[in-house]
Design a protein around this motif. Structure first.
Motif, PDB file in Angstrom:
ATOM      1  N   ALA A  25       0.810  -1.222   0.000  1.00  0.00           N
ATOM      2  CA  ALA A  25       0.000   0.000   0.000  1.00  0.00           C
ATOM      3  C   ALA A  25       0.843   1.273   0.000  1.00  0.00           C
ATOM      4  O   ALA A  25       0.344   2.340  -0.376  1.00  0.00           O
ATOM      5  N   GLU A  26       2.080   1.182   0.417  1.00  0.00           N
ATOM      6  CA  GLU A  26       2.923   2.377   0.514  1.00  0.00           C
ATOM      7  C   GLU A  26       3.074   3.058  -0.848  1.00  0.00           C
ATOM      8  O   GLU A  26       3.440   2.430  -1.829  1.00  0.00           O
ATOM      9  N   GLY A  27       2.757   4.347  -0.889  1.00  0.00           N
ATOM     10  CA  GLY A  27       2.913   5.119  -2.110  1.00  0.00           C
ATOM     11  C   GLY A  27       1.790   4.948  -3.112  1.00  0.00           C
ATOM     12  O   GLY A  27       1.845   5.523  -4.200  1.00  0.00           O
ATOM     13  N   ARG A  28       0.779   4.155  -2.762  1.00  0.00           N
ATOM     14  CA  ARG A  28      -0.342   3.936  -3.684  1.00  0.00           C
ATOM     15  C   ARG A  28      -1.608   4.543  -3.106  1.00  0.00           C
ATOM     16  O   ARG A  28      -1.795   4.617  -1.898  1.00  0.00           O
ATOM     17  N   SER A  29      -2.519   4.908  -4.006  1.00  0.00           N
ATOM     18  CA  SER A  29      -3.811   5.431  -3.572  1.00  0.00           C
ATOM     19  C   SER A  29      -4.833   5.197  -4.683  1.00  0.00           C
ATOM     20  O   SER A  29      -4.489   4.853  -5.818  1.00  0.00           O
ATOM     21  N   GLY A  30      -6.096   5.383  -4.351  1.00  0.00           N
ATOM     22  CA  GLY A  30      -7.158   5.278  -5.343  1.00  0.00           C
ATOM     23  C   GLY A  30      -7.211   3.923  -6.001  1.00  0.00           C
ATOM     24  O   GLY A  30      -6.989   2.879  -5.379  1.00  0.00           O
ATOM     25  N   ASP A  31      -7.487   3.923  -7.304  1.00  0.00           N
ATOM     26  CA  ASP A  31      -7.622   2.664  -8.036  1.00  0.00           C
ATOM     27  C   ASP A  31      -6.306   1.917  -8.149  1.00  0.00           C
ATOM     28  O   ASP A  31      -6.297   0.686  -8.271  1.00  0.00           O
ATOM     29  N   ASP A  32      -5.198   2.639  -8.105  1.00  0.00           N
ATOM     30  CA  ASP A  32      -3.897   1.964  -8.140  1.00  0.00           C
ATOM     31  C   ASP A  32      -3.722   1.091  -6.903  1.00  0.00           C
ATOM     32  O   ASP A  32      -3.244  -0.052  -6.989  1.00  0.00           O
ATOM     33  N   LEU A  33      -4.127   1.593  -5.758  1.00  0.00           N
ATOM     34  CA  LEU A  33      -4.063   0.811  -4.526  1.00  0.00           C
ATOM     35  C   LEU A  33      -5.059  -0.334  -4.575  1.00  0.00           C
ATOM     36  O   LEU A  33      -4.742  -1.472  -4.209  1.00  0.00           O
ATOM     37  N   GLU A  46      -4.261  -4.346  -4.199  1.00  0.00           N
ATOM     38  CA  GLU A  46      -4.830  -5.111  -3.090  1.00  0.00           C
ATOM     39  C   GLU A  46      -5.732  -6.242  -3.563  1.00  0.00           C
ATOM     40  O   GLU A  46      -5.748  -7.327  -2.965  1.00  0.00           O
TER      41      GLU A  46
END
Length: 457
Positions: free
Chosen positions: A136-144, A148
């Motif tokens: 999860a580090e450095g990722r957010s939104g749909d990229d995360l 996951e």
């Protein structure tokens, strides 16, 4: 040799075939299990390793990249398969780490055993939950979300759009989770040949569905002799929507435009025989046509199976079929539970070819449909571009075409509540109905208008 080694080897062979030959794991794995004479326990392990690795490939690649400090694309594909198999065992099973590492590394080429051993041992030292935090580090939104849930971002976008079109925009997390749960195997009891209670325990939503017992379904006598078949309950409902939308009139002519591999053709053929109708099954690819012939061999009389381009029926048999099934070629995003490799094999660019093909096939089906007849447009995808949009464009091109309330039709057939939806189409969902995400729209031609319909390019 460790007792589980043959299972790991079979899994590795299937992963290689999926990668190199575009093989379908659900078709190849059972054959490889039989060829290897695996015990029931090893067969179960090979199945778990194969599907689990394919399903969570994106997540596992993120873990591998963190440890190997290189992109997955930069790792030799054979070695990458071995690493993915090992990671699945380490983070998603109860297999002891020493077995998960040692027995899996033995599958790697000798030149890469040290690398594979080092990567897997490093992964084994960290708790799976900690890996989730590191991913999860450095990722957010749909990229995360993609990392996951192990879905490509474009697939997440497509599924979100499909949910929104059906009034379920807040159910994305549930759908993505359902895609990563191995589906129960369901059987269909072919009507007129066997009753569901002669096969086993009743299914959840189709009136002909039976829950498959554990192990190889071919061990069920009715499956062995062809009176019952492995078939998702959503596929069963797609065929039954066409056959049971209205009473069958003896002498009706039915057409399955894209019949391979033959599951829906077998069910439609059984339904047609009971009502005195005849079914013609068409398939473009000869090998798939052979599968259709195998699927319908138990029926008497047997449907005729022909090979050729389905669009030819627009000119060869205009206005002659009373019921037509168009199970159109599609991205297959509705079957990611049972065909997990599809999420990695497909791309949004596939729609550039698929959507025009779906439109041409639908135009051909409309042309071949008798006035007042029934046409089922079906895809194993919830993507609006190849479902609702294709239907809407066809309705605009054909003034005499009308969409029927498919949800109401199937609600009268199904053995469980379908829940709410939007519009006349029925969209099934893994997380809601326990089926593949089948899209079903019944259509009819009310009359032959004077204005010539436009044809899809």
């Amino acid at each position: 040799m460790n007792a589980a080694a043959p299972a790991r080897r079979v899994a590795a062979e299937v992963l290689a075939a999926v990668r190199d030959d575009d093989a379908y794991a659900n078709l190849l794995l059972p054959a490889r299990i039989r060829q290897a004479h695996l015990s029931p326990a090893d067969a179960a392990l090979a199945t778990e390793l194969t599907y689990g690795t394919l399903r969570m490939q994106g997540r596992y690649d993120s873990i591998i990249e963190l440890v190997a400090q290189r992109s997955a694309a930069a790792i030799d594909p054979v070695v990458l398969d071995v690493l993915r198999l090992g990671v699945h065992q380490l983070v998603a099973t109860r297999i002891p780490p020493h077995a998960a590492v040692g027995d899996t590394v033995s599958l790697a080429p000798k030149r890469a055993t040290g690398f594979a051993n080092g990567v897997l041992r490093a992964i084994s030292r960290i708790d799976p939950a900690e890996w989730d935090a590191r991913i999860a580090e450095g990722r957010s939104g749909d990229d995360l979300l993609a990392a996951e849930t192990s879905h490509p971002v474009w697939v997440i976008d497509a599924l979100r759009a499909g949910l929104a079109a059906d009034g379920r925009v807040d159910e994305l997390d549930d759908l993505l989770a359902a895609d990563n749960i191995p589906p129960a195997v369901s059987l269909v009891a072919l009507p007129g040949l066997v009753e569901w209670d002669e096969v086993g325990e009743r299914g959840s939503i189709s009136p002909l569905a039976v829950r498959a017992p554990g192990g190889d379904p071919s061990g069920v006598p009715a499956v062995h002799d062809g009176r019952a078949r492995v078939q998702d309950e959503g596929s069963q409902l797609a065929a039954l929507a066409l056959s049971r939308a209205r009473p069958i009139v003896a002498g009706e002519r039915w057409l399955d435009l894209c019949a391979g591999p033959g599951g829906k053709a077998a069910l439609l053929g059984a339904e047609a025989n009971l009502g005195g109708a005849t079914l013609l099954a068409n398939e473009l690819i000869p090998v798939r046509a052979k599968l259709v012939r195998t699927a319908v061999r138990v029926l008497s009389p047997r449907p005729e199976v022909v090979v050729g381009d389905a669009t030819r029926f627009a000119s060869s048999d205009p206005g002659t079929f009373d019921r037509i099934l168009l199970d159109a070629p599609c991205t297959g995003l509705g079957a990611l539970r049972r065909r997990p490799e599809a999420r990695w094999r497909k791309s949004p660019h596939d729609l550039d070819d698929l959507v025009p093909l779906q439109a041409r096939l639908l135009d051909a089906a409309i042309a071949a449909l008798a006035p007042g007849g029934l046409l089922a447009y079906v895809t194993c995808s919830p993507h609006p571009a190849e479902t609702r949009d294709v239907v809407a464009a066809a309705l605009a091109r054909h003034p005499s075409l009308r969409a029927l309330d498919t949800r109401a039709v199937v609600a009268d057939i199904a053995t469980a509540d379908l829940g709410p939806g939007v519009g006349p189409a029925l969209q099934l969902w893994p997380h809601r109905h326990g089926t593949d995400a089948m899209f079903i729209q019944l259509l009819t031609v009310d009359f032959l208008g004077d204005a010539a319909p436009k044809v899809a390019p």
